[in-house]
Design an enzyme around this catalytic site. Sequence first.
Site, PDB file in Angstrom:
ATOM      1  N   TYR A 128      11.253  40.174  39.577  1.00 13.10           N
ATOM      2  CA  TYR A 128      12.232  39.673  40.270  1.00 13.10           C
ATOM      3  C   TYR A 128      11.705  39.193  41.781  1.00 13.10           C
ATOM      4  O   TYR A 128      12.040  40.127  43.007  1.00 13.10           O
ATOM      5  CB  TYR A 128      13.937  39.389  39.553  1.00 13.10           C
ATOM      6  CG  TYR A 128      14.036  38.573  38.733  1.00 13.10           C
ATOM      7  CD1 TYR A 128      14.213  37.399  38.414  1.00 13.10           C
ATOM      8  CD2 TYR A 128      14.212  39.940  37.892  1.00 13.10           C
ATOM      9  CE1 TYR A 128      14.290  37.048  36.903  1.00 13.10           C
ATOM     10  CE2 TYR A 128      14.795  39.053  35.852  1.00 13.10           C
ATOM     11  CZ  TYR A 128      14.714  37.550  36.031  1.00 13.10           C
ATOM     12  OH  TYR A 128      15.036  37.561  34.936  1.00 13.10           O
ATOM     13  N   TYR A 167      11.147  43.207  31.436  1.00  9.57           N
ATOM     14  CA  TYR A 167      11.543  44.092  32.746  1.00  9.57           C
ATOM     15  C   TYR A 167      12.793  44.871  32.477  1.00  9.57           C
ATOM     16  O   TYR A 167      13.286  44.685  31.309  1.00  9.57           O
ATOM     17  CB  TYR A 167      11.674  43.849  33.914  1.00  9.57           C
ATOM     18  CG  TYR A 167      13.359  42.452  34.145  1.00  9.57           C
ATOM     19  CD1 TYR A 167      14.467  43.488  34.702  1.00  9.57           C
ATOM     20  CD2 TYR A 167      12.862  41.232  33.367  1.00  9.57           C
ATOM     21  CE1 TYR A 167      15.273  42.519  33.728  1.00  9.57           C
ATOM     22  CE2 TYR A 167      14.090  40.336  33.975  1.00  9.57           C
ATOM     23  CZ  TYR A 167      15.144  40.766  33.335  1.00  9.57           C
ATOM     24  OH  TYR A 167      16.443  40.498  33.736  1.00  9.57           O
ATOM     25  N   ARG A 177      14.458  44.131  29.226  1.00  4.80           N
ATOM     26  CA  ARG A 177      14.425  43.048  28.480  1.00  4.80           C
ATOM     27  C   ARG A 177      13.033  42.165  27.802  1.00  4.80           C
ATOM     28  O   ARG A 177      12.438  41.579  28.473  1.00  4.80           O
ATOM     29  CB  ARG A 177      14.814  41.521  29.569  1.00  4.80           C
ATOM     30  CG  ARG A 177      16.205  42.021  30.812  1.00  4.80           C
ATOM     31  CD  ARG A 177      17.165  41.556  29.623  1.00  4.80           C
ATOM     32  NE  ARG A 177      17.448  40.642  28.560  1.00  4.80           N
ATOM     33  CZ  ARG A 177      17.338  39.464  28.253  1.00  4.80           C
ATOM     34  NH1 ARG A 177      18.285  39.081  29.758  1.00  4.80           N
ATOM     35  NH2 ARG A 177      17.513  38.920  27.405  1.00  4.80           N
ATOM     36  N   HIS A 180      11.644  36.217  29.316  1.00  4.61           N
ATOM     37  CA  HIS A 180      12.998  35.238  29.110  1.00  4.61           C
ATOM     38  C   HIS A 180      12.802  34.314  30.612  1.00  4.61           C
ATOM     39  O   HIS A 180      11.924  34.730  31.402  1.00  4.61           O
ATOM     40  CB  HIS A 180      13.522  35.540  28.515  1.00  4.61           C
ATOM     41  CG  HIS A 180      14.525  36.665  30.065  1.00  4.61           C
ATOM     42  ND1 HIS A 180      14.620  38.010  30.483  1.00  4.61           N
ATOM     43  CD2 HIS A 180      15.411  36.117  31.039  1.00  4.61           C
ATOM     44  CE1 HIS A 180      15.345  38.213  31.008  1.00  4.61           C
ATOM     45  NE2 HIS A 180      15.847  37.324  31.741  1.00  4.61           N
ATOM     46  N   HIS A 182      15.883  32.124  32.307  1.00  2.00           N
ATOM     47  CA  HIS A 182      16.748  30.856  32.042  1.00  2.00           C
ATOM     48  C   HIS A 182      17.339  29.888  32.775  1.00  2.00           C
ATOM     49  O   HIS A 182      16.557  29.498  33.597  1.00  2.00           O
ATOM     50  CB  HIS A 182      17.251  31.372  33.881  1.00  2.00           C
ATOM     51  CG  HIS A 182      17.345  33.734  33.279  1.00  2.00           C
ATOM     52  ND1 HIS A 182      19.205  34.261  32.975  1.00  2.00           N
ATOM     53  CD2 HIS A 182      16.999  34.396  33.806  1.00  2.00           C
ATOM     54  CE1 HIS A 182      18.379  35.413  33.410  1.00  2.00           C
ATOM     55  NE2 HIS A 182      17.466  35.629  33.494  1.00  2.00           N
TER      56      HIS A 182
END
Lengths: 262, 208
Positions: A128, A167, A177, A180, A182
């Site tokens: 991120y 990640y 995770r 995905h 958000h």
Amino acid sequence: MNAQAPALRDPRLNRPEPFTPPLGDGGFFQRDRSIHPPAHAPGYKSSVLRSPRQSLLSIENSVSEITGPVFGHNDLGPLDNDLIRNYAKDGDPVGERIIVHGRVLDETGRGVPNTLVEFWQANAGGRYRHKKDTYLAPIDPNFGGCGRALTDDTGYYYFRTVKPGPYPWRNFVNSWRPAHIHFSVFGSGFAQRLITQMYFEGDPLIPVCPILTTIPDKDALDRLVAPLDLNASTPFDSLAYRFDIVLRGQRSTYFENRTAGN
Amino acid sequence: MPQPLNYLKETASQTAGPYVHIGLIPAMAGFDIFEKNFSNVLVTPNTKGERITLEGKVLDGSGSPLRDVLLEIWQANAAGRYNHPADRSAGALEQEFRGWGRGGSDFDTGLVTFETIKPGAIIDKAGRKCAPHINVWIVARGINIGLNTRLYFSDEEAANAADPVLNLVEPPVRRKTLIATRSERGGKAVYSFTINLQGAEETVFFDV
């Protein structure tokens, strides 16, 4: 999921007269909390100290909940729904090019027009662009990882991006995770406000994710998994995934209480 | 077999996660990407009403501030009118006042602030007068579905005592968890609040 749900029968046609409407103020359908994750979900450890222990107090929708912020095209820039270009510095981001598209509907199957949809994600390596993310996978200099779109008259939205990578995160020692994206959606009233996550068809991390499996209802979980949509892909350019989002339905206003004197 | 109802089901909520700022407040994540950004400042120079600062923290069950929480507020203007077509009450609409803002907590202290105006009293559809209040929505890592609460004002005692929502809170001792405390700083009103997610002083959250 069938986005083109059959038109609902007009409830007024079938009822004996007189009848009492369920609620006279056009509020939203009661939220079915059995399909949402509970606040306290110990497998997702952060929820333990961050979940209320008292019951929620149910209140009928008033004007405070039926209304919500209205957004327009003036709020957005021309590249806001193009994550391949909206942070490009000296080239395209690295990763699997995809289009994500779908409709924002309410529980009656009607499209929710002109509503703001915001989305954010990691890059292709699961990193991120956030000062608090210290994962060793590198930042992509050409990828920011966020965007937004307004739905059209039918509730349709789309954006272009690269597929995010999985990640690791500190929950269990070896928690990862699934890939995905958000999503944040407004709807027409503040009581429809929703944040969720979209997952990708076939990802083997889905059934072992402590966040995703907080959802107690199997069908509700499956509805967060976007299928590959070859019909919407662009040959020799981008694959496509379809993600429809359903917000709470809105009651019709049959009879309104009249203010005294009216 | 009765006819099927054919309603769709709402999409399930998921946590906003620790990196919610990337999508909703990118400047806090550490980068600049959009031409126009949403913020915690609701007022413009033309906004009518008393300027106020809202400031507070969200605490977890150990009493520690959440430093990665995001709050959104939704409120009426000084005339008690929401900037939305479904509000057909009599108060004057102000096109420039959207009535909505979002703010993230400081990564070190957990403090969240908003610059806004004090909303007017709202008349609901039943004709009841509701005390001035600000609707609050809370998301963060560890919060699986956004929490709804309200902020009322400590200097509106009479209106608060008659408010139809505050009067639903039982036991009455819990009503005080929804009241922001007024003080003055540099000649400007500051309303301070603490939202306790869990524990003895737990804030009242609503299923709206």
